[in-house]
Design a protein around this motif. Structure first.
Motif, PDB file in Angstrom:
ATOM      1  N   ARG A   8       0.944  -1.153   0.158  1.00 60.72           N
ATOM      2  CA  ARG A   8      -0.130  -0.027   0.027  1.00 60.72           C
ATOM      3  C   ARG A   8       0.950   1.124  -0.024  1.00 60.72           C
ATOM      4  N   THR A   9       0.806   1.988  -0.993  1.00 61.85           N
ATOM      5  CA  THR A   9       1.640   3.180  -1.078  1.00 61.85           C
ATOM      6  C   THR A   9       0.877   4.444  -0.248  1.00 61.85           C
ATOM      7  N   GLY A  10      -0.172   4.483   0.265  1.00 61.62           N
ATOM      8  CA  GLY A  10      -0.786   5.643   1.114  1.00 61.62           C
ATOM      9  C   GLY A  10      -1.458   6.803   0.455  1.00 61.62           C
ATOM     10  N   TRP A  11      -1.354   6.513  -0.687  1.00 65.14           N
ATOM     11  CA  TRP A  11      -1.909   7.847  -1.617  1.00 65.14           C
ATOM     12  C   TRP A  11      -2.371   7.420  -3.010  1.00 65.14           C
ATOM     13  N   SER A  12      -3.541   7.887  -3.389  1.00 69.89           N
ATOM     14  CA  SER A  12      -4.158   7.505  -4.430  1.00 69.89           C
ATOM     15  C   SER A  12      -4.692   8.750  -5.290  1.00 69.89           C
ATOM     16  N   LEU A  16      -8.085  13.248  -4.905  1.00 68.44           N
ATOM     17  CA  LEU A  16      -8.237  14.438  -5.496  1.00 68.44           C
ATOM     18  C   LEU A  16      -9.782  14.787  -5.172  1.00 68.44           C
ATOM     19  N   LEU A  17     -10.681  13.771  -5.236  1.00 72.21           N
ATOM     20  CA  LEU A  17     -11.917  14.028  -5.333  1.00 72.21           C
ATOM     21  C   LEU A  17     -12.446  14.781  -3.806  1.00 72.21           C
ATOM     22  N   PHE A  18     -11.797  14.602  -2.811  1.00 73.48           N
ATOM     23  CA  PHE A  18     -11.944  15.336  -1.798  1.00 73.48           C
ATOM     24  C   PHE A  18     -11.586  16.848  -1.858  1.00 73.48           C
ATOM     25  N   LEU A  58     -19.136  11.473  -2.874  1.00 72.05           N
ATOM     26  CA  LEU A  58     -17.745  11.461  -3.516  1.00 72.05           C
ATOM     27  C   LEU A  58     -17.016  10.564  -2.353  1.00 72.05           C
ATOM     28  N   THR A  59     -17.406  10.897  -1.116  1.00 72.70           N
ATOM     29  CA  THR A  59     -16.643   9.806  -0.093  1.00 72.70           C
ATOM     30  C   THR A  59     -16.834   8.479  -0.607  1.00 72.70           C
ATOM     31  N   ALA A  60     -18.093   8.137  -0.575  1.00 73.59           N
ATOM     32  CA  ALA A  60     -18.314   6.638  -1.155  1.00 73.59           C
ATOM     33  C   ALA A  60     -17.404   6.216  -2.243  1.00 73.59           C
ATOM     34  N   ILE A  61     -17.191   6.994  -3.221  1.00 71.38           N
ATOM     35  CA  ILE A  61     -16.667   6.493  -4.439  1.00 71.38           C
ATOM     36  C   ILE A  61     -15.272   6.556  -3.910  1.00 71.38           C
ATOM     37  N   VAL A  62     -14.655   7.430  -3.651  1.00 65.69           N
ATOM     38  CA  VAL A  62     -13.026   7.163  -2.973  1.00 65.69           C
ATOM     39  C   VAL A  62     -12.868   5.989  -1.889  1.00 65.69           C
ATOM     40  N   TYR A  63     -13.916   5.447  -1.081  1.00 68.36           N
ATOM     41  CA  TYR A  63     -13.828   4.426  -0.380  1.00 68.36           C
ATOM     42  C   TYR A  63     -13.777   3.228  -1.074  1.00 68.36           C
ATOM     43  N   PHE A  64     -14.712   3.235  -2.007  1.00 66.85           N
ATOM     44  CA  PHE A  64     -14.788   2.034  -2.577  1.00 66.85           C
ATOM     45  C   PHE A  64     -13.860   1.770  -3.801  1.00 66.85           C
ATOM     46  N   ALA A  65     -13.124   3.007  -4.148  1.00 70.30           N
ATOM     47  CA  ALA A  65     -12.223   2.774  -5.181  1.00 70.30           C
ATOM     48  C   ALA A  65     -10.790   2.626  -4.517  1.00 70.30           C
ATOM     49  N   THR A  66     -10.612   2.797  -3.371  1.00 72.30           N
ATOM     50  CA  THR A  66      -9.278   2.700  -2.641  1.00 72.30           C
ATOM     51  C   THR A  66      -9.461   1.471  -1.884  1.00 72.30           C
ATOM     52  N   ASP A  67     -10.673   0.811  -1.576  1.00 75.74           N
ATOM     53  CA  ASP A  67     -10.568  -0.200  -0.632  1.00 75.74           C
ATOM     54  C   ASP A  67      -9.914  -1.511  -1.033  1.00 75.74           C
ATOM     55  N   ASP A  68      -9.134  -2.003  -0.133  1.00 79.39           N
ATOM     56  CA  ASP A  68      -8.205  -3.215  -0.498  1.00 79.39           C
ATOM     57  C   ASP A  68      -9.244  -4.389  -0.527  1.00 79.39           C
TER      58      ASP A  68
END
Length: 68
Positions: A8-12, A16-18, A58-68
């Motif tokens: 995990r790099t820690g940044w995605s 930027l959606l935030f 937007l928070t849900a999009i970021v959560y599901f896009a970055t979820d491992d």
């Protein structure tokens, strides 16, 4: 490559959606006006309320896009 082997790099780029949310609600000259009103509510208020819903989406999009 197994999904367990990824580091995990820690940044995605999804984070930027935030930034969209922050700029939209923290820059008052953009929404500091009374017109157009919606159901008798000035623009200032319904704009802020609309961003609660947009921010949750937007928070849900970021959560599901970055979820491992």
């Amino acid at each position: 490559m197994n999904p367990q082997d990824r580091t995990r790099t820690g940044w995605s780029w999804w984070y930027l959606l935030f930034l969209i949310q922050f700029v939209a609600v923290l820059w008052p000259p953009f929404f500091n006006k009374a017109e157009p009103s919606w159901i008798g509510m000035p623009f200032f208020y319904w704009y802020q309320l609309a961003w609660i819903i947009v921010g949750a989406i937007l928070t849900a999009i970021v959560y599901f896009a970055t979820d491992d």
